[in-house]
Design a protein around this motif. Sequence first.
Motif, PDB file in Angstrom:
ATOM      1  N   ARG A   3       0.857  -1.188   0.000  1.00  0.00           N
ATOM      2  CA  ARG A   3       0.000   0.000   0.000  1.00  0.00           C
ATOM      3  C   ARG A   3       0.891   1.236   0.000  1.00  0.00           C
ATOM      4  NH1 ARG A   3      -2.932   3.003   4.315  1.00  0.00           N
ATOM      5  NH2 ARG A   3      -4.684   4.057   3.322  1.00  0.00           N
ATOM      6  N   LEU A   4       0.618   2.147  -0.914  1.00  0.00           N
ATOM      7  CA  LEU A   4       1.392   3.377  -1.050  1.00  0.00           C
ATOM      8  C   LEU A   4       0.492   4.570  -0.773  1.00  0.00           C
ATOM      9  CD1 LEU A   4       3.234   2.455  -4.363  1.00  0.00           C
ATOM     10  CD2 LEU A   4       4.157   2.315  -2.046  1.00  0.00           C
ATOM     11  N   VAL A   5       0.961   5.478   0.035  1.00  0.00           N
ATOM     12  CA  VAL A   5       0.194   6.670   0.367  1.00  0.00           C
ATOM     13  C   VAL A   5       1.048   7.894   0.073  1.00  0.00           C
ATOM     14  CG1 VAL A   5      -1.027   7.926   2.161  1.00  0.00           C
ATOM     15  CG2 VAL A   5      -1.096   5.421   2.141  1.00  0.00           C
ATOM     16  N   GLU A   6       0.588   8.680  -0.897  1.00  0.00           N
ATOM     17  CA  GLU A   6       1.286   9.895  -1.287  1.00  0.00           C
ATOM     18  C   GLU A   6       0.702  11.094  -0.552  1.00  0.00           C
ATOM     19  OE1 GLU A   6       0.947   7.190  -4.974  1.00  0.00           O
ATOM     20  OE2 GLU A   6      -0.415   7.954  -3.451  1.00  0.00           O
ATOM     21  N   SER A   7       1.553  12.079  -0.286  1.00  0.00           N
ATOM     22  CA  SER A   7       1.102  13.299   0.375  1.00  0.00           C
ATOM     23  C   SER A   7       2.053  14.440   0.045  1.00  0.00           C
ATOM     24  CB  SER A   7       1.029  13.101   1.893  1.00  0.00           C
ATOM     25  OG  SER A   7       2.313  12.805   2.412  1.00  0.00           O
ATOM     26  N   GLY A   8       1.636  15.652   0.394  1.00  0.00           N
ATOM     27  CA  GLY A   8       2.511  16.804   0.243  1.00  0.00           C
ATOM     28  C   GLY A   8       2.174  17.722  -0.912  1.00  0.00           C
ATOM     29  N   GLY A   9       1.215  17.340  -1.728  1.00  0.00           N
ATOM     30  CA  GLY A   9       0.843  18.193  -2.847  1.00  0.00           C
ATOM     31  C   GLY A   9       0.122  19.448  -2.389  1.00  0.00           C
ATOM     32  N   LEU A  18       7.763  22.439  -3.530  1.00  0.00           N
ATOM     33  CA  LEU A  18       6.959  21.509  -2.743  1.00  0.00           C
ATOM     34  C   LEU A  18       7.792  20.260  -2.490  1.00  0.00           C
ATOM     35  CD1 LEU A  18       3.411  21.501  -4.411  1.00  0.00           C
ATOM     36  CD2 LEU A  18       3.961  22.323  -2.121  1.00  0.00           C
ATOM     37  N   ARG A  19       7.469  19.572  -1.408  1.00  0.00           N
ATOM     38  CA  ARG A  19       8.119  18.303  -1.107  1.00  0.00           C
ATOM     39  C   ARG A  19       7.043  17.236  -0.947  1.00  0.00           C
ATOM     40  NH1 ARG A  19      10.914  16.010   4.343  1.00  0.00           N
ATOM     41  NH2 ARG A  19      12.626  14.816   3.411  1.00  0.00           N
ATOM     42  N   LEU A  20       7.076  16.259  -1.828  1.00  0.00           N
ATOM     43  CA  LEU A  20       6.128  15.160  -1.779  1.00  0.00           C
ATOM     44  C   LEU A  20       6.707  14.002  -0.980  1.00  0.00           C
ATOM     45  CD1 LEU A  20       4.915  15.043  -5.490  1.00  0.00           C
ATOM     46  CD2 LEU A  20       4.144  16.529  -3.628  1.00  0.00           C
ATOM     47  N   SER A  21       5.817  13.248  -0.342  1.00  0.00           N
ATOM     48  CA  SER A  21       6.215  12.055   0.405  1.00  0.00           C
ATOM     49  C   SER A  21       5.364  10.883  -0.045  1.00  0.00           C
ATOM     50  CB  SER A  21       6.018  12.267   1.912  1.00  0.00           C
ATOM     51  OG  SER A  21       6.790  13.328   2.400  1.00  0.00           O
ATOM     52  N   CYS A  22       5.942   9.710   0.020  1.00  0.00           N
ATOM     53  CA  CYS A  22       5.212   8.478  -0.272  1.00  0.00           C
ATOM     54  C   CYS A  22       5.656   7.439   0.737  1.00  0.00           C
ATOM     55  CB  CYS A  22       5.501   8.012  -1.686  1.00  0.00           C
ATOM     56  SG  CYS A  22       4.984   6.306  -2.021  1.00  0.00           S
ATOM     57  N   THR A  23       4.719   6.953   1.514  1.00  0.00           N
ATOM     58  CA  THR A  23       5.010   5.957   2.530  1.00  0.00           C
ATOM     59  C   THR A  23       4.430   4.624   2.102  1.00  0.00           C
ATOM     60  OG1 THR A  23       5.039   7.635   4.254  1.00  0.00           O
ATOM     61  CG2 THR A  23       4.781   5.352   4.954  1.00  0.00           C
ATOM     62  N   ALA A  24       5.237   3.576   2.238  1.00  0.00           N
ATOM     63  CA  ALA A  24       4.839   2.242   1.800  1.00  0.00           C
ATOM     64  C   ALA A  24       4.661   1.306   2.982  1.00  0.00           C
ATOM     65  CB  ALA A  24       5.891   1.668   0.858  1.00  0.00           C
ATOM     66  N   SER A  25       3.737   0.387   2.834  1.00  0.00           N
ATOM     67  CA  SER A  25       3.559  -0.683   3.811  1.00  0.00           C
ATOM     68  C   SER A  25       3.336  -1.974   3.041  1.00  0.00           C
ATOM     69  CB  SER A  25       2.365  -0.395   4.730  1.00  0.00           C
ATOM     70  OG  SER A  25       1.180  -0.283   3.985  1.00  0.00           O
ATOM     71  N   ARG A  27       5.193  -5.052   1.324  1.00  0.00           N
ATOM     72  CA  ARG A  27       6.434  -5.642   0.813  1.00  0.00           C
ATOM     73  C   ARG A  27       7.621  -4.884   1.384  1.00  0.00           C
ATOM     74  NH1 ARG A  27       5.898  -4.872  -4.721  1.00  0.00           N
ATOM     75  NH2 ARG A  27       4.730  -6.802  -4.919  1.00  0.00           N
ATOM     76  N   THR A  28       8.723  -5.573   1.612  1.00  0.00           N
ATOM     77  CA  THR A  28       9.907  -4.944   2.173  1.00  0.00           C
ATOM     78  C   THR A  28      10.340  -3.767   1.313  1.00  0.00           C
ATOM     79  OG1 THR A  28      10.614  -7.062   3.070  1.00  0.00           O
ATOM     80  CG2 THR A  28      12.255  -5.310   2.945  1.00  0.00           C
ATOM     81  N   PHE A  29      10.268  -2.590   1.894  1.00  0.00           N
ATOM     82  CA  PHE A  29      10.488  -1.353   1.156  1.00  0.00           C
ATOM     83  C   PHE A  29      11.891  -1.273   0.588  1.00  0.00           C
ATOM     84  CE2 PHE A  29       9.640   2.970   0.103  1.00  0.00           C
ATOM     85  CZ  PHE A  29      10.777   3.695   0.399  1.00  0.00           C
ATOM     86  N   SER A  30      12.872  -1.639   1.404  1.00  0.00           N
ATOM     87  CA  SER A  30      14.260  -1.419   1.029  1.00  0.00           C
ATOM     88  C   SER A  30      14.763  -2.394  -0.032  1.00  0.00           C
ATOM     89  CB  SER A  30      15.149  -1.518   2.278  1.00  0.00           C
ATOM     90  OG  SER A  30      14.997  -2.771   2.901  1.00  0.00           O
ATOM     91  N   ASP A  31      13.960  -3.355  -0.446  1.00  0.00           N
ATOM     92  CA  ASP A  31      14.390  -4.313  -1.465  1.00  0.00           C
ATOM     93  C   ASP A  31      14.206  -3.781  -2.880  1.00  0.00           C
ATOM     94  OD1 ASP A  31      13.357  -7.445   0.144  1.00  0.00           O
ATOM     95  OD2 ASP A  31      15.085  -6.125   0.445  1.00  0.00           O
ATOM     96  N   TYR A  32      13.506  -2.680  -3.045  1.00  0.00           N
ATOM     97  CA  TYR A  32      13.087  -2.236  -4.370  1.00  0.00           C
ATOM     98  C   TYR A  32      13.456  -0.789  -4.646  1.00  0.00           C
ATOM     99  CZ  TYR A  32      10.337  -6.482  -4.334  1.00  0.00           C
ATOM    100  OH  TYR A  32       9.943  -7.793  -4.288  1.00  0.00           O
ATOM    101  N   ALA A  33      13.618  -0.512  -5.933  1.00  0.00           N
ATOM    102  CA  ALA A  33      13.696   0.877  -6.360  1.00  0.00           C
ATOM    103  C   ALA A  33      12.327   1.522  -6.185  1.00  0.00           C
ATOM    104  CB  ALA A  33      14.119   0.947  -7.822  1.00  0.00           C
ATOM    105  N   MET A  34      12.332   2.832  -6.035  1.00  0.00           N
ATOM    106  CA  MET A  34      11.078   3.581  -5.922  1.00  0.00           C
ATOM    107  C   MET A  34      11.063   4.689  -6.960  1.00  0.00           C
ATOM    108  SD  MET A  34       9.160   2.264  -3.583  1.00  0.00           S
ATOM    109  CE  MET A  34       7.958   3.604  -3.465  1.00  0.00           C
ATOM    110  N   GLY A  35       9.916   4.905  -7.520  1.00  0.00           N
ATOM    111  CA  GLY A  35       9.799   5.942  -8.538  1.00  0.00           C
ATOM    112  C   GLY A  35       8.637   6.866  -8.283  1.00  0.00           C
TER     113      GLY A  35
END
Length: 121
Positions: A3-9, A18-25, A27-35
């Motif tokens: 689950r991905l939740v974007e915020s900051g817009g 502006l600074r956007l944030s995306c928090t993941a829950s 799958r192990t977050f650190s195993d993957y690239a993020m875009g």
Amino acid sequence: QVRLVESGGGLVQAGGSLRLSCTASGRTFSDYAMGWFRQAPGKDREFVAAISWNEVMTNYADSVKGRFTITRDNAKNTVYLQMNDLNAEDTAEYYCGQDRTIECTEVLTSWGQGTQVTVSS
């Protein structure tokens, strides 16, 4: 399931930041690239920026190079997009996604609700 939740817009004047944030829950977050991706009204979703799992490599669309910076904090399962010198062409809904590489050719996650960025000229 991730689950991905974007915020900051928000609404910002041209030239602003502006600074956007995306928090993941999930799958192990650190195993993957993020875009980060964006979709303007009437246009296809497009790639904006990506960062490797270990923060060593980044990739940017030509349109944002020198203005946007992607970072991540694996301890917080969060990826950020710092956007400076915004212009009207940056107006879009912004989304984040997981991928195996920073080329982001195969996004592994479902799209979240996104966060709207509106730049007024």
